[in-house]
Design a protein around this motif. Structure first.
Motif, PDB file in Angstrom:
ATOM      1  N   VAL A 425       0.911  -1.269  -0.027  1.00 54.85           N
ATOM      2  CA  VAL A 425      -0.048   0.039  -0.061  1.00 54.85           C
ATOM      3  C   VAL A 425       0.635   1.189   0.099  1.00 54.85           C
ATOM      4  O   VAL A 425       0.381   2.218   0.005  1.00 54.85           O
ATOM      5  CB  VAL A 425      -0.928  -0.068   1.073  1.00 54.85           C
ATOM      6  N   GLU A 426       2.051   1.234  -0.082  1.00 50.52           N
ATOM      7  CA  GLU A 426       2.901   2.399   0.171  1.00 50.52           C
ATOM      8  C   GLU A 426       2.848   3.053  -1.203  1.00 50.52           C
ATOM      9  O   GLU A 426       3.011   4.416  -0.828  1.00 50.52           O
ATOM     10  CB  GLU A 426       4.378   1.984   0.505  1.00 50.52           C
ATOM     11  N   GLY A 427       2.742   2.539  -2.281  1.00 52.39           N
ATOM     12  CA  GLY A 427       2.288   3.326  -3.440  1.00 52.39           C
ATOM     13  C   GLY A 427       1.136   3.969  -3.493  1.00 52.39           C
ATOM     14  O   GLY A 427       0.743   4.735  -4.303  1.00 52.39           O
ATOM     15  N   GLU A 428       0.312   3.715  -2.654  1.00 53.13           N
ATOM     16  CA  GLU A 428      -1.357   4.176  -2.656  1.00 53.13           C
ATOM     17  C   GLU A 428      -1.562   5.350  -1.674  1.00 53.13           C
ATOM     18  O   GLU A 428      -2.708   5.665  -1.311  1.00 53.13           O
ATOM     19  CB  GLU A 428      -2.104   3.028  -2.330  1.00 53.13           C
ATOM     20  N   VAL A 429      -0.427   5.757  -1.056  1.00 56.07           N
ATOM     21  CA  VAL A 429      -0.579   7.088  -0.058  1.00 56.07           C
ATOM     22  C   VAL A 429      -1.249   8.090  -0.766  1.00 56.07           C
ATOM     23  O   VAL A 429      -0.815   8.950  -1.326  1.00 56.07           O
ATOM     24  CB  VAL A 429       0.711   7.332   0.327  1.00 56.07           C
ATOM     25  N   ASP A 430      -2.605   8.099  -0.399  1.00 53.86           N
ATOM     26  CA  ASP A 430      -3.307   9.129  -0.500  1.00 53.86           C
ATOM     27  C   ASP A 430      -3.492   9.797  -2.041  1.00 53.86           C
ATOM     28  O   ASP A 430      -3.991  10.815  -2.574  1.00 53.86           O
ATOM     29  CB  ASP A 430      -2.812  10.218   0.215  1.00 53.86           C
ATOM     30  N   SER A 431      -2.974   8.704  -2.831  1.00 56.90           N
ATOM     31  CA  SER A 431      -2.976   9.108  -4.514  1.00 56.90           C
ATOM     32  C   SER A 431      -4.041   8.644  -5.178  1.00 56.90           C
ATOM     33  O   SER A 431      -4.487   9.213  -6.172  1.00 56.90           O
ATOM     34  CB  SER A 431      -1.490   8.417  -5.130  1.00 56.90           C
ATOM     35  N   SER A 432      -4.728   7.512  -4.567  1.00 56.73           N
ATOM     36  CA  SER A 432      -5.887   7.019  -5.331  1.00 56.73           C
ATOM     37  C   SER A 432      -7.136   7.418  -4.997  1.00 56.73           C
ATOM     38  O   SER A 432      -8.246   7.352  -5.403  1.00 56.73           O
ATOM     39  CB  SER A 432      -5.661   5.494  -5.055  1.00 56.73           C
ATOM     40  N   ALA A 440      -8.615   2.607   6.810  1.00 54.37           N
ATOM     41  CA  ALA A 440      -8.159   1.208   7.165  1.00 54.37           C
ATOM     42  C   ALA A 440      -6.913   1.408   7.908  1.00 54.37           C
ATOM     43  O   ALA A 440      -6.524   1.047   9.231  1.00 54.37           O
ATOM     44  CB  ALA A 440      -7.963   0.203   6.288  1.00 54.37           C
ATOM     45  N   VAL A 441      -5.817   2.333   7.414  1.00 55.67           N
ATOM     46  CA  VAL A 441      -4.571   2.788   7.895  1.00 55.67           C
ATOM     47  C   VAL A 441      -4.644   3.585   9.187  1.00 55.67           C
ATOM     48  O   VAL A 441      -4.151   2.981  10.154  1.00 55.67           O
ATOM     49  CB  VAL A 441      -3.752   3.404   6.807  1.00 55.67           C
ATOM     50  N   GLU A 442      -5.661   4.303   9.095  1.00 57.01           N
ATOM     51  CA  GLU A 442      -5.808   5.121  10.398  1.00 57.01           C
ATOM     52  C   GLU A 442      -6.257   4.265  11.626  1.00 57.01           C
ATOM     53  O   GLU A 442      -5.800   4.526  12.708  1.00 57.01           O
ATOM     54  CB  GLU A 442      -6.891   6.237  10.198  1.00 57.01           C
ATOM     55  N   GLN A 443      -7.197   3.142  11.293  1.00 59.14           N
ATOM     56  CA  GLN A 443      -7.509   2.230  12.390  1.00 59.14           C
ATOM     57  C   GLN A 443      -6.501   1.530  12.883  1.00 59.14           C
ATOM     58  O   GLN A 443      -6.391   1.268  14.106  1.00 59.14           O
ATOM     59  CB  GLN A 443      -8.808   1.363  11.957  1.00 59.14           C
ATOM     60  N   LEU A 444      -5.585   1.018  12.025  1.00 53.86           N
ATOM     61  CA  LEU A 444      -4.527   0.144  12.688  1.00 53.86           C
ATOM     62  C   LEU A 444      -3.366   1.014  13.230  1.00 53.86           C
ATOM     63  O   LEU A 444      -2.956   0.397  14.351  1.00 53.86           O
ATOM     64  CB  LEU A 444      -3.949  -0.291  11.225  1.00 53.86           C
ATOM     65  N   LEU A 445      -3.263   2.250  12.806  1.00 59.14           N
ATOM     66  CA  LEU A 445      -2.349   3.139  13.650  1.00 59.14           C
ATOM     67  C   LEU A 445      -2.823   3.089  15.056  1.00 59.14           C
ATOM     68  O   LEU A 445      -1.890   3.453  15.906  1.00 59.14           O
ATOM     69  CB  LEU A 445      -1.826   4.383  12.836  1.00 59.14           C
ATOM     70  N   ARG A 468       6.917   1.287   8.494  1.00 58.90           N
ATOM     71  CA  ARG A 468       6.501   0.821   7.458  1.00 58.90           C
ATOM     72  C   ARG A 468       5.453   1.798   6.692  1.00 58.90           C
ATOM     73  O   ARG A 468       5.377   2.171   5.713  1.00 58.90           O
ATOM     74  CB  ARG A 468       5.809  -0.631   7.216  1.00 58.90           C
ATOM     75  N   TYR A 469       4.464   2.157   7.744  1.00 55.18           N
ATOM     76  CA  TYR A 469       3.290   3.167   7.352  1.00 55.18           C
ATOM     77  C   TYR A 469       3.626   4.625   7.232  1.00 55.18           C
ATOM     78  O   TYR A 469       2.660   5.573   7.626  1.00 55.18           O
ATOM     79  CB  TYR A 469       1.898   2.707   7.848  1.00 55.18           C
ATOM     80  N   ALA A 470       4.638   4.890   7.615  1.00 59.17           N
ATOM     81  CA  ALA A 470       5.271   6.406   7.852  1.00 59.17           C
ATOM     82  C   ALA A 470       4.887   7.401   7.019  1.00 59.17           C
ATOM     83  O   ALA A 470       4.544   8.329   7.180  1.00 59.17           O
ATOM     84  CB  ALA A 470       6.726   6.419   8.234  1.00 59.17           C
ATOM     85  N   ASP A 471       4.731   6.964   5.708  1.00 55.89           N
ATOM     86  CA  ASP A 471       4.450   7.704   4.587  1.00 55.89           C
ATOM     87  C   ASP A 471       3.041   8.297   4.784  1.00 55.89           C
ATOM     88  O   ASP A 471       2.444   9.343   4.211  1.00 55.89           O
ATOM     89  CB  ASP A 471       4.797   7.129   3.385  1.00 55.89           C
ATOM     90  N   TRP A 472       2.228   7.605   5.431  1.00 56.82           N
ATOM     91  CA  TRP A 472       0.992   7.868   5.585  1.00 56.82           C
ATOM     92  C   TRP A 472       0.563   9.216   6.811  1.00 56.82           C
ATOM     93  O   TRP A 472      -0.629   9.522   6.910  1.00 56.82           O
ATOM     94  CB  TRP A 472      -0.045   6.703   5.878  1.00 56.82           C
ATOM     95  N   LEU A 473       1.564   9.394   7.363  1.00 57.99           N
ATOM     96  CA  LEU A 473       1.444  10.270   8.758  1.00 57.99           C
ATOM     97  C   LEU A 473       1.458  11.929   8.347  1.00 57.99           C
ATOM     98  O   LEU A 473       1.070  12.424   8.957  1.00 57.99           O
ATOM     99  CB  LEU A 473       2.780   9.991   9.524  1.00 57.99           C
ATOM    100  N   PRO A 474       1.950  12.143   7.257  1.00 58.95           N
ATOM    101  CA  PRO A 474       2.143  13.556   6.872  1.00 58.95           C
ATOM    102  C   PRO A 474       0.602  14.331   6.899  1.00 58.95           C
ATOM    103  O   PRO A 474       0.481  15.439   7.237  1.00 58.95           O
ATOM    104  CB  PRO A 474       2.885  13.539   5.557  1.00 58.95           C
ATOM    105  N   ARG A 475      -0.215  13.465   6.319  1.00 56.43           N
ATOM    106  CA  ARG A 475      -1.623  14.030   6.330  1.00 56.43           C
ATOM    107  C   ARG A 475      -2.561  13.874   7.508  1.00 56.43           C
ATOM    108  O   ARG A 475      -3.643  13.897   7.456  1.00 56.43           O
ATOM    109  CB  ARG A 475      -2.224  13.696   4.968  1.00 56.43           C
ATOM    110  N   VAL A 507       9.846   7.616  10.353  1.00 60.69           N
ATOM    111  CA  VAL A 507       8.733   8.768  10.681  1.00 60.69           C
ATOM    112  C   VAL A 507       9.340  10.020  10.453  1.00 60.69           C
ATOM    113  O   VAL A 507       8.955  11.108   9.986  1.00 60.69           O
ATOM    114  CB  VAL A 507       8.584   8.648  12.057  1.00 60.69           C
ATOM    115  N   CYS A 508      10.925  10.380  10.839  1.00 57.68           N
ATOM    116  CA  CYS A 508      11.426  11.420  10.795  1.00 57.68           C
ATOM    117  C   CYS A 508      11.506  11.810   9.334  1.00 57.68           C
ATOM    118  O   CYS A 508      11.503  12.992   8.902  1.00 57.68           O
ATOM    119  CB  CYS A 508      12.846  11.473  11.402  1.00 57.68           C
ATOM    120  N   ASN A 509      11.751  11.038   8.447  1.00 59.80           N
ATOM    121  CA  ASN A 509      12.066  11.124   7.202  1.00 59.80           C
ATOM    122  C   ASN A 509      10.631  11.313   6.406  1.00 59.80           C
ATOM    123  O   ASN A 509      10.789  12.542   5.529  1.00 59.80           O
ATOM    124  CB  ASN A 509      12.739   9.847   6.407  1.00 59.80           C
ATOM    125  N   ALA A 510       9.748  10.923   6.852  1.00 62.86           N
ATOM    126  CA  ALA A 510       8.386  11.044   6.011  1.00 62.86           C
ATOM    127  C   ALA A 510       7.711  12.550   6.593  1.00 62.86           C
ATOM    128  O   ALA A 510       7.152  13.266   5.996  1.00 62.86           O
ATOM    129  CB  ALA A 510       7.411   9.852   6.332  1.00 62.86           C
TER     130      ALA A 510
END
Length: 907
Positions: A425-432, A440-445, A468-475, A507-510
C-alpha cells in the motif's frame, strides 16, 4: 570384476557396473563399431546373472544397485545404437517376455528415463527421433505391464517395480499413446495406484515407501496425460473426484505422522490443481470449487512443511488473475476468487504464528520458522492483490481488535501480516483517493498505540508497522505524538530498541517538516535517552539519521540550521574527545570499539545533514567540521594499527568531502592525501584507497591533478608490494578491487596524464596477472579498468596506448581467451567478452594475428586444430558485436571443457 560371485565383492561389482554405465553413456563413440555386438551380448549376460543373484537374495537386497547400473548401461547402449522404432523390440528379443518380472522390467524402466536425461550425450535430432520411437512403442509396453500385473503384484516388491516402470512410460507418452484418456482413468493399473494411495495404514510389505512413491508418480503422470484439460474434460471430471477422495488417507497419514505419505498425497493434489488451472480460471464449477477448497485445507494444516508446498499454486493463480488482459474481466475474476483469497489470508496468518514453545526451540528451529515467515510475506502480498488492500486491512484490523488480550503469538501474527502489506500500500498513499484504504490505515495506527508493553515480539512488530506506514503520517499529523510516544517507550526495551529506532528514522524522514516545526527538542531528548540506555550502535545510528533529516528541514531563519547541527554534532565530538583523552596513546583492538562507534555516529550526521533546496550560503556543517577536522587528522597515526577505527575514520573523511564540496574542502586536501598515503604505506587497507578515490573524483582535474597523480604513483608502488602474486590478490580481493576502481576513476578524470605516466605499465602488468581472479568483484574491477583503457579516445592517448599494446597486447589476448575457456566460471564469460571486443576494435590490424598465435600456443594438444581455427575465424568475423563475441567464447568454453574431460579420462 563383474564375473566374480563372492557376495563380499558386492561393492566392487557395483563400482564396476557404475563405471561401465558411465563409459557407455559418455564414451561409446570411442568403442569400435565391430565391438558393439559383443559389448551388448556381454551386458545382457551380466544383467541376467545379476538379476538371478538379486532374486536369490530377495528384493531390495545388496544386488539391486548392480542390476540398476547394468540396466541403465544397456538402455544407454540401445538408445545410442538401435533404430528408434526398434528400441523396445530389441530389448524384448534379447531378454524375452517369459519372465516379465525379470531383467527386462528394469531395462524397460530405464529406457524412457535415460532417453530424456542430460547424462546421455545425444544429438538433438537423434534424441528427438528416439523419443518419438519410444512414444510409438508406449502402448505395447503398457499392454505388457497390464498383462503381467496379476502375477507381479502378488510378488514381493513386484507391484512397486511395475508401477515405477508404468510411471516412466506414462511420463513419456502422449495422450494418444494410451488410447482413450477417459478409459485410461478407469484402467486397473491406475486404480491400483489409487488403491495404494488411499490405504489409511502402512501395508505390511517392507517396500511400502517405494510402492507409495511409484503410485504417486503414476497418478501424477496420468494427470499430465489430460493436458490440455479442456480437450479431455470427461477424463478430468473422472480424475478429480478420485484425487479428492484421497483426503481421508491424507488425514490418516497426518495422525500417524507419516510425512512421506503426506508429502506424496499433497504432491498429487497440487499437480492436479496446477494442471487444471485453466479450468479453474474458466470457473468450471465441478473442478474449480472442490480443488480450491482442497488446496486451501492443505494450506491451513498445522504442518508448515506440507502447507508451504501449496504456496506456488496460490502464486500462479493470483499471477494469472492479475495478468487477465481486459480490466473489466480482471475485476470480475478477482471478485469471484476474492472469498477464497480471504480465507487464504486467515490460513497464512495461522502459519505465521510463533510456536507456543518458542522459547525452548533451538536456533536452527527458530531460523527455519523465520525463513517461513519471509516466504509468507510474499504470500500475504499476493493474496492482498486479489482481496484488495483496503478490504484486507479492514479484515486484519478486525482480527487485531478480537485478539487483543489473547496469547501474544496470535496477536503478533496478525501484526506481521499488517507489516507485510505495508509494501503493497505504500504506493497508494493518498494518491488513489481510496478513502476506505486511508480509513483502514488510520484504524490500524490507532490500534498500534494500544499494544501491550510487556510482549517484546508484539512491540517489535508494532514498531516496524509504524516505520512501514510512516508515509501515511504527513496528512495525519494527529498520529505523530502518540506514535512517537509509543516508539520512545519501545526504545527502552532491549529486544525492541533496534526496530523502534528504525521506525523513528522512517517517521522523521516522512514527516521532517512537521517535526522540524514542532518536535525537534523532543527528538534531541530521544537522542539523549538513547545514550543513557546504551542502545546498540545500529539503533543510535538510525536515530541520528532520522534527526538529521529533521534538522535539515528547519524553517527560516537560516541561522537556525548551523545552530541545530552544532547541537546535534557537538555532543558526539565531545564524546570522541573524551574517549581519546581517557588513555594515552589511544587504545587499539576491542578497547578501541567505543572510538570506532563514536566515529560512526559522527559520520552519520555529516552524511545526512544537508542544506535545504535553494541554500546559497556556506555549507551549514562547516563550523562543526572545522572543529572536527584537526581531531580527525591527529587520529590517523596513533590509530593506524586498528583496522576498524581506520575504516570508520576514512569513511568519515569521505562523507566530509561530499558534505563540503570542492571549494570548501580544498584547504583540507593536502593534509588528508598525505595521511592516506602515509597510512597505506605502513598498513595497506582498502579504505585508504576508496577515500583517495573520492579525492580524485572531486579534484582529479585542475591544479591538484599533478599532486594526486604523484600520490597515486606512491599508492601503486605499495599496492604492488602488498600483492606480489595472484594468490595474494585472492587473499586480499578488497585491495585489488579498490585499487583498480581508483585507477579507473583517475583515468576518467585525467586520461592523458594517467596514460602518459610511468605508472601505466605497472598497473597494466598487474591487471594482466589478476584479470582471471576467482573473486568476482575484484576480477570485474580489473576487467573494467582494461576495457576503459582500450576505449579511451584515440586522439588523446593513441600513441602511449599503442606502445603499451605493441608489447603486451598478445599477452592480454592470451589471458582473455584462456581465462574464458579454462579458468573463470561460465557465468562470467560475458565480462571477458566485453574486454576482448574492445581489444579487437582498438587494434584491428594486429588482433587476427594475435588470435591465431594465442590459440596455437596457449592451449593444450587435446584442443583440435580445427576447433582453434573455427574460434579464430568466428571471433574475427564478430565485427565488434559484443554479443557475438560472448557467444563464441561460450561455445569455446563448452568445447574446451568436453575435450579436457575426455583427456583426463584417458589412461
Amino acid at each position: 570384476m563383474l564375473q566374480g560371485s563372492d557376495p563380499f565383492l558386492a561393492s566392487m561389482h557395483v563400482f564396476a557396473g557404475r563405471t561401465l554405465r558411465a563409459k557407455i553413456q559418455e564414451e561409446l563413440a570411442e568403442v569400435p563399431a565391430q565391438a558393439h555386438a559383443a559389448l551388448r551380448t556381454s551386458l545382457e549376460a551380466h544383467l541376467r546373472t545379476a538379476h538371478t543373484h538379486q532374486q536369490r537374495l530377495g528384493h531390495g537386497s545388496s544386488g539391486q544397485p548392480l542390476v540398476t547400473q547394468l540396466s541403465l548401461a544397456l538402455a544407454a547402449l540401445a538408445l545410442q545404437l538401435d533404430a528408434p522404432d526398434r528400441l523396445v523390440a530389441g530389448v524384448v528379443e534379447a531378454l524375452g517376455t517369459s519372465d516379465v518380472g525379470g531383467a527386462i522390467l528394469d531395462v524397460l524402466t530405464a529406457l524412457p528415463e535415460e532417453a530424456d536425461s542430460a547424462r546421455l550425450p545425444l544429438e538433438s535430432s537423434r534424441r528427438h527421433a528416439v523419443l518419438g520411437g519410444l512414444q510409438r512403442s508406449s502402448a505395447g509396453v503398457l499392454q505388457l505391464l497390464d498383462s503381467a500385473w496379476p502375477q507381479l503384484s502378488a510378488a514381493h516388491g513386484g507391484a512397486a517395480r511395475v508401477l515405477r516402470c508404468l510411471a516412466a512410460w506414462l511420463s513419456l507418452a502422449a495422450a494418444g499413446s494410451v488410447g482413450n484418456v477417459s478409459d485410461w482413468v478407469n484402467h486397473r493399473l491406475l486404480s491400483a495406484a489409487f488403491s495404494v494411495l488411499s490405504s489409511s495404514g502402512k501395508p505390511p510389505q517392507s517396500d511400502d515407501d517405494a510402492l507409495m512413491m511409484a503410485s504417486v508418480d503414476v497418478v501424477l503422470a496420468s494427470v499430465r496425460l489430460t493436458e490440455p484439460p479442456h480437450e479431455h474434460l470427461d477424463a478430468v471430471r473422472l480424475l478429480v473426484p478420485r484425487v479428492l477422495s484421497l483426503r481421508d488417507a491424507f488425514n490418516a497419514a497426518v495422525r500417524s505422522a507419516d510425512t512421506e505419505r503426506c508429502s506424496g498425497l499433497t504432491a498429487v493434489l497440487l499437480e492436479t490443481a496446477e494442471t487444471y488451472l485453466p479450468l479453474v480460471m474458466q470457473r468450471v464449477s465441478d473442478v474449480t470449487e472442490p480443488l480450491l477448497a482442497a488446496v486451501l485445507d492443505r494450506t491451513a494444516i498445522a504442518d508448515r512443511e506440507i502447507a508451504s508446498m501449496t504456496f506456488p499454486f496460490w502464486y500462479r493463480l493470483q499471477e494469472q488473475l492479475q495478468g487477465w488482459p481486459a480490466a473489466d474481466e480482471r475485476a470480475a475474476q478477482c471478485a469471484y476468487f476474492r472469498t477464497t483469497f480471504e480465507q487464504l489470508l486467515h490460513a497464512l496468518i495461522q502459519l505465521a504464528e510463533y510456536p507456543a514453545d518458542w522459547a525452548e526451540l533451538s536456533n536452527d528451529e527458530r531460523d527455519e520458522h523465520e525463513q517461513l515467515r519471509h516466504t509468507l510475506a510474499d504470500m500475504f502480498r499476493d493474496a492482498t492483490a486479489i482481496v484488495g488492500p483496503a478490504r484486507a486491512l479492514h479484515q486484519l484490523h478486525a482480527m487485531l481488535a478480537d485478539r487483543l488480550g489473547q496469547r501474544w503469538q496470535r496477536l503478533e501474527a496478525v501484526l506481521y501480516a499488517v507489516r507485510c502489506l505495508g509494501r503493497t500500500v505504500e504506493g497508494e498513499v493518498d494518491s488513489s483517493g481510496d478513502e476506505a484504504l486511508g480509513s483502514a490505515v488510520e484504524q490500524l495506527l490507532a490500534l498500534v498505540t494500544r499494544l501491550p508493553l510487556g510482549e517484546p515480539k508484539v512491540r517489535y512488530t508494532g514498531a516496524l508497522i509504524v516505520g512501514r506506514y510512516a508515509d501515511w503520517l504527513p496528512r495525519r499529523p494527529h498520529f505523530l505524538q502518540p506514535l512517537l510516544s509509543f516508539l520512545t517507550q519501545s526504545l527502552a526495551l532491549p529486544d525492541v530498541a533496534a526496530a523502534a529506532a528504525l521506525a523513528v528514522k522512517h517517521v522523521c524522514n516522512a514527516c521532517r517538516s512537521q517535526l522540524a516545526a514542532s518536535s525537534l527538542d523532543a527528538l534531541f531528548g530521544v537522542l539523549a535517552g538513547a545514550t543513557q540506555h546504551s542502545l546498540p550502535l545500529v539503533a543510535q545510528v538510525e536515530l541520528l539519521e532520522g534527526v538529521s533529516y529533521v534538522v535539515s528541514s528547519l524553517p527560516e531563519p537560516a541561522s537556525s540550521l548551523p545552530l541545530a547541527i552544532d547541537k546535534l554534532a557537538q555532543p558526539l565530538l565531545d564524546e570522541l574527545l573524551r574517549l581519546l583523552n581517557a588513555q594515552r596513546p589511544p587504545p587499539t583492538g576491542p578497547a578501541a570499539l567505543p572510538i570506532a562507534d563514536a566515529l560512526a555516529k559522527l559520520k552519520t550526521v555529516v552524511q545526512f545533514v544537508s542544506p535545504p533546496a535553494g541554500w546559497s550560503g556556506l555549507p551549514p556543517a562547516l563550523p562543526v567540521i572545522g572543529r572536527l577536522w584537526p581531531v580527525v587528522l591527529a587520529m590517523f597515526e596513533p590509530m593506524r594499527s586498528d583496522p576498524l577505527v581506520i575504516e570508520r575514520l576514512c569513511t568519515l573523511c569521505r562523507y566530509t568531502i561530499k558534505a563540503l564540496g570542492g571549494s570548501q574542502f580544498e584547504p583540507y586536501l593536502p593534509s588528508l592525501v598525505s595521511e592516506l598515503v602515509r597510512g597505506y604505506s605502513v598498513r595497506p587497507q582498502s579504505c585508504y584507497l576508496y577515500t583517495f578515490n573520492e579525492c580524485v573524483g572531486v579534484f582529479g582535474t585542475g591544479p591538484h591533478a599533478a599532486a594526486l597523480l604523484a600520490a597515486l604513483d606512491e599508492l601503486t608502488r605499495h599496492t604492488l608490494l602488498s600483492l606480489p602474486s595472484v594468490e595474494a590478490c585472492e587473499t586480499h580481493p578488497d585491495l585489488t578491487e579498490e585499487f583498480f576502481e581508483l585507477c579507473c576513476r583517475f583515468m576518467r578524470r585525467s586520461p592523458v596524464a594517467f596514460v602518459s605516466s610511468s605508472l601505466l605499465l605497472n598497473v597494466f602488468q598487474q591487471a594482466l596477472a589478476t584479470i582471471n581472479m576467482q573473486h568476482r568483484e575484484a576480477s570485474r574491477s580489473v576487467l573494467t579498468f582494461v576495457e576503459q583503457l582500450l576505449l579511451l579516445d584515440e586522439r588523446l592517448v593513441g600513441r602511449d596506448r599503442s606502445a603499451l599494446l605493441a608489447t603486451h597486447g598478445e599477452a592480454l589476448m592470451r589471458a582473455l581467451l584462456y581465462g574464458a575457456a579454462a579458468v573463470i566460471p561460465y557465468s562470467r564469460i560475458g565480462h571477458q567478452a566485453g574486454v576482448l571486443r574492445a581489444l579487437m576494435v582498438c587494434v584491428p590490424q594486429e588482433s587476427p594475428r594475435w588470435l591465431y598465435s594465442v590459440l596455437q600456443s596457449a592451449f593444450p594438444a587435446y584442443i583440435s586444430d580445427a576447433l582453434k581455427s573455427d574460434v579464430a575465424n568466428q571471433l574475427s568475423n564478430t565485427h565488434g558485436d559484443v554479443s557475438a563475441v560472448r557467444d563464441v567464447l561460450h561455445r569455446f568454453a563448452d568445447a574446451f571443457t568436453r575435450a579436457e574431460r575426455k583427456a583426463k579420462r584417458r589412461p
